[in-house]
Write a protein that holds these residues in place. Structure first.
Motif, PDB file in Angstrom:
ATOM      1  N   MET A 188       0.821  -1.203   0.000  1.00  0.00           N
ATOM      2  CA  MET A 188       0.000   0.000   0.000  1.00  0.00           C
ATOM      3  C   MET A 188       0.859   1.259   0.000  1.00  0.00           C
ATOM      4  O   MET A 188       0.574   2.224  -0.719  1.00  0.00           O
ATOM      5  CB  MET A 188      -0.936  -0.015   1.213  1.00  0.00           C
ATOM      6  N   ALA A 189       1.930   1.249   0.795  1.00  0.00           N
ATOM      7  CA  ALA A 189       2.825   2.409   0.839  1.00  0.00           C
ATOM      8  C   ALA A 189       3.543   2.619  -0.487  1.00  0.00           C
ATOM      9  O   ALA A 189       4.004   3.724  -0.782  1.00  0.00           O
ATOM     10  CB  ALA A 189       3.846   2.243   1.962  1.00  0.00           C
ATOM     11  N   SER A 190       3.626   1.551  -1.286  1.00  0.00           N
ATOM     12  CA  SER A 190       4.242   1.631  -2.606  1.00  0.00           C
ATOM     13  C   SER A 190       3.219   1.963  -3.690  1.00  0.00           C
ATOM     14  O   SER A 190       3.539   1.963  -4.880  1.00  0.00           O
ATOM     15  CB  SER A 190       4.932   0.300  -2.947  1.00  0.00           C
ATOM     16  N   GLY A 191       1.970   2.224  -3.283  1.00  0.00           N
ATOM     17  CA  GLY A 191       0.924   2.569  -4.235  1.00  0.00           C
ATOM     18  C   GLY A 191       0.379   1.368  -4.976  1.00  0.00           C
ATOM     19  O   GLY A 191       0.031   1.476  -6.150  1.00  0.00           O
ATOM     20  N   VAL A 192       0.275   0.220  -4.280  1.00  0.00           N
ATOM     21  CA  VAL A 192      -0.191  -1.019  -4.912  1.00  0.00           C
ATOM     22  C   VAL A 192      -1.390  -1.562  -4.135  1.00  0.00           C
ATOM     23  O   VAL A 192      -1.297  -1.785  -2.931  1.00  0.00           O
ATOM     24  CB  VAL A 192       0.940  -2.074  -4.936  1.00  0.00           C
ATOM     25  N   PRO A 193      -2.536  -1.793  -4.804  1.00  0.00           N
ATOM     26  CA  PRO A 193      -3.698  -2.388  -4.132  1.00  0.00           C
ATOM     27  C   PRO A 193      -3.405  -3.815  -3.686  1.00  0.00           C
ATOM     28  O   PRO A 193      -2.517  -4.476  -4.233  1.00  0.00           O
ATOM     29  CB  PRO A 193      -4.784  -2.380  -5.217  1.00  0.00           C
ATOM     30  N   VAL A 194      -4.192  -4.307  -2.713  1.00  0.00           N
ATOM     31  CA  VAL A 194      -3.908  -5.603  -2.098  1.00  0.00           C
ATOM     32  C   VAL A 194      -5.153  -6.475  -2.047  1.00  0.00           C
ATOM     33  O   VAL A 194      -6.230  -6.020  -1.647  1.00  0.00           O
ATOM     34  CB  VAL A 194      -3.376  -5.418  -0.660  1.00  0.00           C
ATOM     35  N   VAL A 195      -5.003  -7.731  -2.436  1.00  0.00           N
ATOM     36  CA  VAL A 195      -5.993  -8.774  -2.173  1.00  0.00           C
ATOM     37  C   VAL A 195      -5.354  -9.683  -1.127  1.00  0.00           C
ATOM     38  O   VAL A 195      -4.283 -10.249  -1.364  1.00  0.00           O
ATOM     39  CB  VAL A 195      -6.343  -9.570  -3.445  1.00  0.00           C
ATOM     40  N   ALA A 196      -5.986  -9.804   0.035  1.00  0.00           N
ATOM     41  CA  ALA A 196      -5.341 -10.512   1.147  1.00  0.00           C
ATOM     42  C   ALA A 196      -6.289 -11.467   1.849  1.00  0.00           C
ATOM     43  O   ALA A 196      -7.486 -11.188   2.005  1.00  0.00           O
ATOM     44  CB  ALA A 196      -4.797  -9.507   2.164  1.00  0.00           C
ATOM     45  N   SER A 197      -5.739 -12.594   2.309  1.00  0.00           N
ATOM     46  CA  SER A 197      -6.486 -13.542   3.123  1.00  0.00           C
ATOM     47  C   SER A 197      -6.825 -12.911   4.471  1.00  0.00           C
ATOM     48  O   SER A 197      -6.105 -12.038   4.967  1.00  0.00           O
ATOM     49  CB  SER A 197      -5.652 -14.807   3.364  1.00  0.00           C
ATOM     50  N   ASP A 198      -7.911 -13.374   5.070  1.00  0.00           N
ATOM     51  CA  ASP A 198      -8.343 -12.842   6.359  1.00  0.00           C
ATOM     52  C   ASP A 198      -7.579 -13.535   7.483  1.00  0.00           C
ATOM     53  O   ASP A 198      -8.110 -14.362   8.227  1.00  0.00           O
ATOM     54  CB  ASP A 198      -9.846 -13.044   6.524  1.00  0.00           C
ATOM     55  N   VAL A 199      -6.306 -13.193   7.598  1.00  0.00           N
ATOM     56  CA  VAL A 199      -5.444 -13.727   8.651  1.00  0.00           C
ATOM     57  C   VAL A 199      -4.645 -12.574   9.241  1.00  0.00           C
ATOM     58  O   VAL A 199      -4.626 -11.472   8.702  1.00  0.00           O
ATOM     59  CB  VAL A 199      -4.473 -14.812   8.106  1.00  0.00           C
ATOM     60  N   GLY A 200      -3.937 -12.839  10.346  1.00  0.00           N
ATOM     61  CA  GLY A 200      -3.100 -11.815  10.957  1.00  0.00           C
ATOM     62  C   GLY A 200      -3.887 -10.540  11.224  1.00  0.00           C
ATOM     63  O   GLY A 200      -5.047 -10.575  11.649  1.00  0.00           O
ATOM     64  N   ALA A 201      -3.258  -9.412  10.936  1.00  0.00           N
ATOM     65  CA  ALA A 201      -3.907  -8.110  11.117  1.00  0.00           C
ATOM     66  C   ALA A 201      -4.427  -7.551   9.795  1.00  0.00           C
ATOM     67  O   ALA A 201      -4.800  -6.379   9.731  1.00  0.00           O
ATOM     68  CB  ALA A 201      -2.911  -7.123  11.741  1.00  0.00           C
ATOM     69  N   PHE A 202      -4.470  -8.388   8.743  1.00  0.00           N
ATOM     70  CA  PHE A 202      -4.785  -7.872   7.408  1.00  0.00           C
ATOM     71  C   PHE A 202      -6.106  -7.116   7.365  1.00  0.00           C
ATOM     72  O   PHE A 202      -6.215  -6.088   6.700  1.00  0.00           O
ATOM     73  CB  PHE A 202      -4.792  -9.017   6.391  1.00  0.00           C
TER      74      PHE A 202
END
Length: 351
Positions: free
Chosen positions: A267-281
């Motif tokens: 995100m800080a690099s200007g890139v969108p994210v698709v992430a699994s619902d784990v950790g603090a995501f």
């Protein structure tokens, strides 16, 4: 080597092997020092550039530092809490103990006992705090937003890594292993790329020991799909921010994670994210009107394919999420903010 008489906070590292906890210490200490926190490390496995104290220096912990009622010992593991308890309660040394918990599982009885003896507890996410049976302060990890930043020009960033500047890339960065979901990313790209010739994929990270066969099987799967020239295994790199800057979409496919910094780095690099619902995501990524990406069920290949396709096939949405992610990371997750929040706890204990 630091003079312990000038040190107010000790950050022990009693694990030789590099881990996420060790990485956190390495990244935080310089920022804390820049903010005026008089902190030093204790233990091995850390860069010599960090200010450190020796075990024999601990004899000075019977004395207060100038202008303070005590020092702070900031533990992050059981093996670091126990000696601090002995120093404080058995030897009556003038220290207070802070413990940072990143665990998202039920603690053992031994861990619960140690945590109950802490003077302050920090949880790295709300999910982590829910597993604690003592009061805690949630302080999310931050990242270096100067190191992780968007490129001036995306095509130039790709050329610098010998990537095709006309192609868009989805990436998955981290250790190559089943727990990290590398196979889910690879399988999702095998499903998506044949009908999207303008896209490629990058797997950046290292496989070790028992995971080498896992990586070899993934490469074989890619080759059989005829995508070896479009799903690239680039290995481990020290210039990982450059690889983020070359991406157009980041996928965090982990099956399990303690916290997980990669979505923030993307995100800080200007890139969108698709992430699994784990950790603090789910606490890092924003969905809805100001989305920075999508959260999907962990281990769900179909959801990963659909989530990645939603951005690959909608370039205005991809661009909007990139801008939103950059804004959110810069505003809420700079490592300076994390260091300041931790510093406030130190100050309270030392006053």
């Amino acid at each position: 080597m630091a003079d312990i008489r000038d040190i107010e906070i000790i950050a022990p590292n009693f694990k030789r092997r590099l881990s996420g906890v060790t990485s956190t210490i390495i990244q935080l200490i310089p920022v804390q020092r820049n903010l005026g926190q008089k902190i030093a490390v204790l233990g091995s496995g850390l860069p010599k550039s960090l200010p450190s104290v020796r075990f024999r220096d601990l004899i000075h912990l019977w004395q207060k530092p100038a202008g303070r009622r005590c020092r702070v010992w900031h533990a992050r593991r059981n093996v670091e809490m126990l000696p601090a308890i002995l120093l404080r309660d058995l030897l009556r040394m003038k220290i207070r103990i802070v413990f940072t918990s990143a665990s998202q599982r039920r603690h053992t009885g031994w861990s619960k006992f140690l945590i109950s003896r802490m003077d302050a507890v920090i949880a790295t996410s709300a999910k982590t705090a829910a597993y604690l049976e003592v009061p805690s302060t949630v302080i999310l990890h931050g990242i270096d937003t100067h190191r992780f930043r968007p490129p001036v020009d995306k095509a130039t960033a790709k050329r610098a890594l010998d990537l095709d500047p006309s192609r868009k890339y989805a990436g998955c960065f981290g250790r190559v292993r089943h727990q990290k979901g590398t196979d889910l990313f690879v399988d999702s790209m095998i499903a998506l790329l044949p009908s999207r010739p303008e896209w490629g994929a990058i797997v950046a990270g290292r496989a070790t020991g028992p995971h080498l066969a896992f990586e070899a099987e993934l490469k074989d799967r890619v080759a059989k799909a005829g995508l070896a020239d479009r799903i690239l295994f680039v290995g481990e790199h020290t210039n990982i921010p450059d690889w983020y800057r070359a991406l157009d979409l980041f996928v965090a496919p982990q099956r399990w994670e303690g916290f997980g910094l990669t979505p923030l780095e993307a995100m800080a690099s200007g890139v969108p994210v698709v992430a699994s619902d784990v950790g603090a995501f789910s606490e890092l990524i924003a969905e809805g009107p100001h989305e920075t990406g999508l959260i999907i069920p962990a281990g769900n290949l179909e959801a990963m394919v659909d989530g990645a396709a939603a951005f690959m096939d909608d370039l205005p949405r991809l661009a909007a999420a990139a801008a939103n992610g950059l804004s959110r990371a810069s505003r809420n997750f700079a490592i300076d903010g994390e260091a300041q929040a931790i510093g406030a706890i130190y100050d309270r204990l030392m006053r």
